[in-house]
Write a protein that holds these residues in place. Structure first.
Motif, short mmCIF file in Angstrom:
data_model
loop_
_atom_site.label_atom_id
_atom_site.label_comp_id
_atom_site.label_asym_id
_atom_site.label_seq_id
_atom_site.Cartn_x
_atom_site.Cartn_y
_atom_site.Cartn_z
N THR A 240 44.95 26.91 34.79
CA THR A 240 45.65 27.27 33.56
C THR A 240 45.21 26.40 32.38
O THR A 240 44.79 25.26 32.55
N PHE A 241 45.35 26.97 31.19
CA PHE A 241 45.05 26.31 29.94
C PHE A 241 46.34 26.13 29.14
O PHE A 241 47.22 26.99 29.18
N ILE A 242 46.43 25.04 28.39
CA ILE A 242 47.56 24.88 27.48
C ILE A 242 47.45 25.92 26.37
O ILE A 242 46.38 26.16 25.83
N TRP A 243 48.59 26.53 26.02
CA TRP A 243 48.63 27.55 24.97
C TRP A 243 49.64 27.14 23.92
O TRP A 243 50.21 26.04 23.98
N THR A 244 49.86 28.00 22.95
CA THR A 244 50.81 27.70 21.89
C THR A 244 52.25 27.79 22.41
O THR A 244 52.52 28.39 23.44
N GLU A 245 53.17 27.18 21.65
CA GLU A 245 54.61 27.24 21.95
C GLU A 245 54.94 26.67 23.32
O GLU A 245 55.91 27.08 23.96
N GLY A 246 54.12 25.72 23.81
CA GLY A 246 54.40 25.09 25.09
C GLY A 246 54.10 25.96 26.30
O GLY A 246 54.44 25.60 27.43
N ARG A 247 53.43 27.10 26.08
CA ARG A 247 53.13 28.00 27.19
C ARG A 247 51.85 27.59 27.90
O ARG A 247 51.08 26.77 27.41
N MET A 248 51.63 28.19 29.08
CA MET A 248 50.39 27.99 29.81
C MET A 248 49.74 29.36 30.00
O MET A 248 50.41 30.38 30.11
N ALA A 249 48.40 29.36 30.00
CA ALA A 249 47.65 30.61 30.05
C ALA A 249 46.70 30.61 31.24
O ALA A 249 45.97 29.65 31.47
N LEU A 250 46.71 31.69 32.00
CA LEU A 250 45.77 31.90 33.09
C LEU A 250 44.68 32.83 32.58
O LEU A 250 44.95 33.97 32.20
N ALA A 251 43.44 32.34 32.53
CA ALA A 251 42.32 33.14 32.05
C ALA A 251 41.89 34.12 33.14
O ALA A 251 41.63 33.74 34.28
N LEU A 252 41.80 35.39 32.79
CA LEU A 252 41.36 36.41 33.72
C LEU A 252 39.85 36.58 33.62
O LEU A 252 39.18 35.91 32.84
N GLY A 253 39.27 37.48 34.39
CA GLY A 253 37.82 37.65 34.37
C GLY A 253 37.11 36.41 34.86
O GLY A 253 37.53 35.76 35.82
N LEU A 254 36.02 36.03 34.18
CA LEU A 254 35.27 34.84 34.57
C LEU A 254 35.94 33.56 34.10
O LEU A 254 35.53 32.47 34.50
N GLY A 255 36.96 33.66 33.26
CA GLY A 255 37.54 32.49 32.62
C GLY A 255 38.00 31.40 33.54
O GLY A 255 37.95 30.22 33.20
N SER A 256 38.47 31.75 34.75
CA SER A 256 38.98 30.74 35.67
C SER A 256 37.94 30.30 36.69
O SER A 256 38.27 29.57 37.62
N LEU A 257 36.70 30.73 36.53
CA LEU A 257 35.67 30.40 37.53
C LEU A 257 34.63 29.40 37.03
O LEU A 257 33.80 28.95 37.81
N PHE A 258 34.68 29.05 35.74
CA PHE A 258 33.71 28.07 35.23
C PHE A 258 34.05 26.69 35.77
O PHE A 258 35.19 26.23 35.68
N ASN A 259 33.06 26.00 36.33
CA ASN A 259 33.24 24.64 36.80
C ASN A 259 33.13 23.66 35.64
O ASN A 259 32.80 24.02 34.51
N HIS A 260 33.38 22.38 35.95
CA HIS A 260 33.39 21.31 34.96
C HIS A 260 32.09 20.52 34.96
O HIS A 260 31.49 20.28 36.02
N THR A 261 31.64 20.14 33.76
CA THR A 261 30.57 19.15 33.65
C THR A 261 30.70 18.48 32.29
O THR A 261 31.36 18.99 31.38
N ASP A 262 30.08 17.31 32.17
CA ASP A 262 30.10 16.55 30.93
C ASP A 262 28.71 16.00 30.66
O ASP A 262 28.24 15.15 31.40
N PRO A 263 27.98 16.50 29.64
CA PRO A 263 28.42 17.48 28.65
C PRO A 263 28.32 18.91 29.17
O PRO A 263 27.54 19.18 30.09
#
Length: 504
Positions: free
Chosen positions: A69-92
């Motif tokens: 989940t991602f932080i959203w407006t008004e204190g809500r949380m958002a679950l990204a559908l599609g590919l949005g929840s499948l991207f892994n993490h890296t820096d940068p």
């Protein structure tokens, strides 16, 4: 490493770019490029499923959704559908993302050129709740949970997008309450000349007054004014009583219609009188305004600027960064002029209560090319977005439809000032607004305008003209230009300069 998820049954092409979903032993599922993806290409626009803060605290954080989940407006949380929840993490990261509260979606954009076979990764933030592949777990317990779980760290303050390390916010580190000296601010303030110090510059408005022949009635009338609810803040800069040439006059209200006075007092009818529309900031102004009506004196120290803390500059830097990103994306995606405007959520001090939900942020790019409409400047578009939102939230619109068949509507007149769209709002824009846009900002009662690129030939905020200083205008706003070429102006590795003759 990606939070554990069900293994995909092979690589599949999921969108027009031919992105693949693959599984690895150390990172779980991930998204991969099947072909070359140029920088600034839109990879995915994922709709989001929103959870209220109450729903998330009670249920969502205890499920697998907590990791996606991602932080959203008004204190809500958002679950990204599609590919949005499948991207892994890296820096940068090689993919950046932008939340869009208006469409309830997240846009994923290539942060650089991506070669075929590369994994597409976003930046989850500094406080990870898992150990990245190839690294040892952190011993810092504070890094294990930020109170929200999921991808809360990818967004900072008002939801700004993940940043390339070369363009990180320079105000993140340090004491957030530190007052930054004027010479160290990242912008230069345009100093407006003293206002309302000449008779023709005094701004006035109409108010209802009544002459009171018997001074003994004043105390009774003052009590009646309080009981009648006529002590509104719109009169706070004026005194209630004027004694002039032997006549005592009482200030009543600024309502469209005259108030109904107590009949037993046998007073004359109220009449309209021009009174100053604001308090006096200087002694010359006080003398001029008091000739019209006794006015409050609220002096400021000469050239006293509003102090800026490190925390507020962090907010402003993020707001300008988002504005620049919007301009770059509009040019890359739609061949628009790289000009954008942003009305962010108003700044709040650390620990202050949350901004009410009506004070959302609004982003807009220039759309003159795609719409073939010469008036679709980014500033006008941003103001229009805010106006459309305000209209959609106004209950009078629903009532108007119900009353349409009636000859008379039960709706009251809008209260004074309710149509001023930008009262107390800061307006960020990549280029100095043109005269048309500057006038729209003035009529919207904007508090302050912050721009990056000056437009000396066409600008209306100090370039070809400075609208808030013109004679006859009824509002003044502050103007700030961000210092170009400094470490505090590295919002992007790409320039968005435009022709000096262009109306921005």
């Amino acid at each position: 490493m990606q939070p554990e998820a069900t293994t995909s049954a092979g690589a599949e092409r999921l969108n027009p770019l031919g992105c693949l979903v693959k599984s690895t032993t150390d990172r779980g599922r991930g998204v991969y490029a099947s072909r070359f993806i140029p920088r600034n290409t839109i990879i995915e626009i994922s709709p989001v499923l929103l959870f209220s803060k109450k729903e998330y605290e009670a249920h969502g954080k205890y499920t697998l959704l907590d990791h996606y989940t991602f932080i959203w407006t008004e204190g809500r949380m958002a679950l990204a559908l599609g590919l949005g929840s499948l991207f892994n993490h890296t820096d940068p990261p090689n993919v950046s993302y932008i939340r869009d509260a208006n469409t309830e979606s997240i846009k994923y954009v290539a942060a650089r050129d991506i070669e075929a076979g590369e994994e597409l990764c976003i930046f989850y933030g500094q406080n990870l709740w898992f150990s990245p592949a190839g690294q040892l777990p952190s011993n810092n317990e504070a890094d294990l949970d930020d109170g929200w779980g999921g991808l809360s760290a990818v967004e900072d303050n008002d939801g700004s997008t993940s940043l390339n390390p070369s363009t990180m916010n320079p105000y993140i580190e340090g004491d957030p309450e530190e007052i930054i000296p004027e010479e160290d601010l990242p912008f230069v303030r345009f100093k407006l000349p003293p206002e309302e110090e000449e008779p023709h510059t005094i701004r006035t408005t109409k108010a209802w007054v009544v002459d009171v022949a018997d001074p003994r009635l004043i105390t009774t009338l003052l009590k009646w004014i309080k009981q009648a609810g006529l002590e509104g803040p719109e009169l706070g800069h004026l005194k209630r009583i004027r004694k002039h040439e032997g006549t005592t006059t009482l200030l009543l209200s600024m309502a469209p219609e005259p108030p109904q006075l107590p009949k037993d007092l046998n007073l004359p009818d109220p009449y309209l009188l021009s009174v100053p529309s604001s308090s006096a900031l200087t002694l010359p102004s006080l003398n001029l305004k008091s000739e019209l009506w006794p006015t409050m004196y609220t002096p400021r120290r000469k050239d006293e600027p509003e102090p800026w803390t490190r925390h507020k500059l962090r907010w402003a830097w993020d707001a300008m960064k988002k504005t620049v990103d919007t301009a770059i994306n509009a040019q890359a995606e739609n061949d628009e002029l790289p000009v954008a405007a942003h009305i962010p959520t108003p700044y709040v001090f650390p620990g202050a209560t949350e901004i009410e939900s009506s004070a959302l942020s609004f982003l807009a790019s220039d759309t003159r090319r795609s719409t073939h409409h010469p008036l679709r400047h980014s500033s006008i578009n941003a103001i229009r977005y805010l106006a459309d939102y305000r209209a959609s939230q106004d209950p009078r619109n629903d009532r108007l439809e119900k009353d349409a068949a009636s000859s008379e509507s039960s709706l009251g007149e809008p209260q004074n000032g309710t149509n001023y769209l930008l009262t107390d709002r800061t307006f960020f824009v990549t280029h100095e607004p043109c005269i048309m846009c500057s006038m729209a900002l003035l009529h919207s009662r904007v508090k302050e305008v912050v721009y990056l690129y000056p437009m000396p030939l066409t600008g209306g905020c100090g370039g070809s003209a400075c609208l808030p200083t013109l004679k006859g205008v009824n509002h003044r706003f502050s103007i700030m230009q961000w210092k170009l070429g400094s470490d505090y102006a590295k919002f992007s590795n790409k320039t968005i300069e435009i022709d000096a003759k262009t109306d921005a």
